[in-house]
Write a protein that holds these residues in place. Structure first.
Motif, PDB file in Angstrom:
ATOM      1  N   ASN A   1      -7.756   0.700   1.461  1.00  0.00           N
ATOM      2  CA  ASN A   1      -7.642  -0.134   0.450  1.00  0.00           C
ATOM      3  C   ASN A   1      -6.898  -1.697   0.840  1.00  0.00           C
ATOM      4  OD1 ASN A   1      -8.708   1.707  -1.001  1.00  0.00           O
ATOM      5  ND2 ASN A   1      -6.836   2.648  -2.123  1.00  0.00           N
ATOM      6  N   GLY A   2      -5.830  -1.428   1.578  1.00  0.00           N
ATOM      7  CA  GLY A   2      -5.290  -2.715   1.963  1.00  0.00           C
ATOM      8  C   GLY A   2      -5.980  -3.350   2.772  1.00  0.00           C
ATOM      9  N   LEU A   3      -6.757  -2.974   3.605  1.00  0.00           N
ATOM     10  CA  LEU A   3      -7.936  -3.986   4.347  1.00  0.00           C
ATOM     11  C   LEU A   3      -8.584  -4.585   3.115  1.00  0.00           C
ATOM     12  CD1 LEU A   3      -8.946  -4.792   7.055  1.00  0.00           C
ATOM     13  CD2 LEU A   3     -10.476  -2.764   6.897  1.00  0.00           C
TER      14      LEU A   3
ATOM     15  N   VAL B   1       0.914  -1.066   0.150  1.00  0.00           N
ATOM     16  CA  VAL B   1      -0.048  -0.073  -0.067  1.00  0.00           C
ATOM     17  C   VAL B   1       0.835   1.278  -0.067  1.00  0.00           C
ATOM     18  CG1 VAL B   1      -1.820   1.208   1.147  1.00  0.00           C
ATOM     19  CG2 VAL B   1      -1.716  -1.186   1.336  1.00  0.00           C
ATOM     20  N   THR B   2       0.521   1.930  -0.863  1.00  0.00           N
ATOM     21  CA  THR B   2       1.683   3.350  -0.979  1.00  0.00           C
ATOM     22  C   THR B   2       0.667   4.570  -0.762  1.00  0.00           C
ATOM     23  OG1 THR B   2       1.002   3.908  -3.057  1.00  0.00           O
ATOM     24  CG2 THR B   2       2.747   2.260  -3.032  1.00  0.00           C
ATOM     25  N   GLY B   3       1.360   5.580   0.111  1.00  0.00           N
ATOM     26  CA  GLY B   3       0.580   6.684   0.460  1.00  0.00           C
ATOM     27  C   GLY B   3       1.018   7.420   1.517  1.00  0.00           C
TER      28      GLY B   3
ATOM     29  N   GLY C   1      -2.409   2.339  -4.897  1.00  0.00           N
ATOM     30  CA  GLY C   1      -2.156   3.889  -5.205  1.00  0.00           C
ATOM     31  C   GLY C   1      -0.778   4.155  -5.875  1.00  0.00           C
ATOM     32  N   GLY C   2      -0.768   5.497  -6.084  1.00  0.00           N
ATOM     33  CA  GLY C   2       0.476   5.784  -6.948  1.00  0.00           C
ATOM     34  C   GLY C   2       0.446   5.437  -8.209  1.00  0.00           C
ATOM     35  N   VAL C   3      -0.318   5.078  -8.894  1.00  0.00           N
ATOM     36  CA  VAL C   3      -0.171   4.541 -10.259  1.00  0.00           C
ATOM     37  C   VAL C   3      -0.456   5.552 -11.217  1.00  0.00           C
ATOM     38  CG1 VAL C   3      -2.484   3.457 -10.742  1.00  0.00           C
ATOM     39  CG2 VAL C   3      -0.722   2.341 -11.432  1.00  0.00           C
TER      40      VAL C   3
END
Ligand code: AMP
Ligand code: MG
Length: 397
Positions: A198-200, A177-179, A243-245
């Motif tokens: 999101n990760g959850l 998970v990024t952020g 994220g981060g995409v």
């Protein structure tokens, strides 16, 4: 930008179920059978009594006849002595029929006095006897390759003496998970930061699809950290990065994929929410870059990642399980993309699933999820769906 159908085709392209492993039956619920599982025994394994009563010779039975009581057989015991003519042996439900006996006189049809038993009627041979092999014979296949081990199948295999089954290996999903803005679940609020969800969701959805999740945690928006995490996460069957995409100055995921030798298969799909979905492969590892908005993550997980995991886990039909429903209010797809509308789902009076899109729609409208049971799908090629229109629905229970 490609269609949802084409994107799913590309994700599932050439994807084969993972190799087999043997697991104890007790751990096999929900797994998909890789090699046929056959009965180890005949069932019943021996002639058994279906009633509590008396093992008798049917030819001896008639109203009023007195049969001498000669011992008895409880469940789990085996009588060795032959039942002599003119005698009866007490027997429990499930116990083995003694040699010589060919019927069971149920207790309710017998009068027992002073060491004798009197039947109240004549019995036909075979009465209340469960015959060896009448249910199953040894070697009969109870679960074929590709069958999911439902609880009824597990029960059948347990009764059939099977202790272990060969199933497809569970896919391993690595999650990053990024952020830099993300706060852990339930953490006290902090200025400029939001709670991670999101990760959850990926973890929960992946677990439900049969995957084993290796969680690499949350990393900040940093090029080196992203490359390091991606390179570590590429050893499983599926890597998911949240994220981060996108193409902002703080989006390091695509360059990290490139640096780690992941080949792009597609980027951007005509789906709303979820358009910036990125998908690629390195060797046998599937790599998903999920847009960070929570609804995009949920939709992309349900529509693309879940089918990949189910296929790897061996399911024959791994495609999303859309159901037929009906809109209770008008809806439309926007800007040429198929739109997944958060919706409350209830069976209507005629049994058809009624979908009521929530008032708030949008990839960041997480509050609307609290009122929804899944999605109503407004196809990209239909301008307006009036109230009452048939619509595909995807449940998210
Ligand atoms: P990104 O794709 O990283 O640009 O993120 C898009 C939006 O989703 C931003 O508003 C992020 O704050 C939000 N977001 C990103 N990751 C998460 C996450 N794990 N949980 C909740 N929101 C997120
Ligand atoms: Mg981000």
């Amino acid at each position: 930008m490609i269609s949802i159908e084409r994107a799913l085709e590309l994700v599932l392209d050439g994807l084969e179920p993972l190799g087999p492993e043997r697991v104890p039956l007790a751990d096999a619920a929900g797994r998909v059978v890789a090699e046929p599982a056959a009965s180890a025994v005949d069932l019943p394994p021996f002639d058994r009594s279906a009633m509590d009563g008396y093992a008798v010779r049917a030819a001896d039975t008639a109203p009023g006849v007195a049969l001498r009581l000669a011992g008895g057989v409880a469940a789990g015991e085996v009588a060795v002595a032959t039942l002599e003519p003119g005698t009866a042996a007490r027997i429990s439900t499930g116990a083995a029929i003694p040699p010589g006996a060919d019927a069971v006189l149920q207790s309710e049809l017998a009068e027992e006095t002073d060491g004798t038993v009197a039947p109240t009627r004549a019995l036909a041979p075979g009465t209340h006897i469960r015959v060896r092999g009448e249910d199953l014979t040894q070697g009969m296949v109870l679960a074929a390759a590709g069958d999911t081990l439902t609880l009824p199948r597990i029960s059948a295999l347990a009764s059939a003496g099977v202790g272990e089954v060969a199933v497809h290996r569970r896919p391993r999903l690595d999650l990053i998970v990024t952020g830099s803005e993300l706060l852990p679940l339930g953490a006290p609020p902090e200025p400029g930061r939001i709670h991670e969800s999101n990760g959850l969701m990926v973890r929960l959805l992946a677990a439900r699809a049969g995957a084993e999740v290796v969680d690499h945690g949350v990393i900040g928006d940093d090029r080196e950290a992203t490359v390091a995490a991606v390179s570590e996460g590429l050893s499983g069957d599926v890597l998911v990065v949240s994220g981060g995409v996108s193409v902002g100055p703080h989006d390091h995921v695509k360059p990290a994929f490139e640096a780690c030798g992941v080949d792009e298969v597609f980027w951007r799909v005509r789906i709303k929410p979820g358009k910036p979905l990125w998908f690629g492969r390195r060797g046998d590892t599937l790599v998903f870059g999920l847009p960070g908005n929570p609804l995009s993550t949920i939709v992309c997980s349900a529509v693309f990642i879940d089918p990949a995991l189910r296929r790897l886990a061996g399911e024959r039909d791994a495609r999303p399980r859309y159901e037929a429903g009906r809109l209770t209010r008008a809806a439309r797809a926007s800007d040429g993309r198929t739109e997944y509308l958060t919706a409350a789902l209830r069976p209507g009076a005629d049994g058809v699933l009624e979908a009521t899109p929530t008032d708030r729609q949008g990839s960041h409208m997480t509050g609307a999820l609290g009122e929804s049971d899944g999605f109503a799908i407004a196809p990209e090629d239909i301008d307006e769906l009036p109230a009452g229109a048939p619509v595909d629905v995807l449940r998210l229970g």
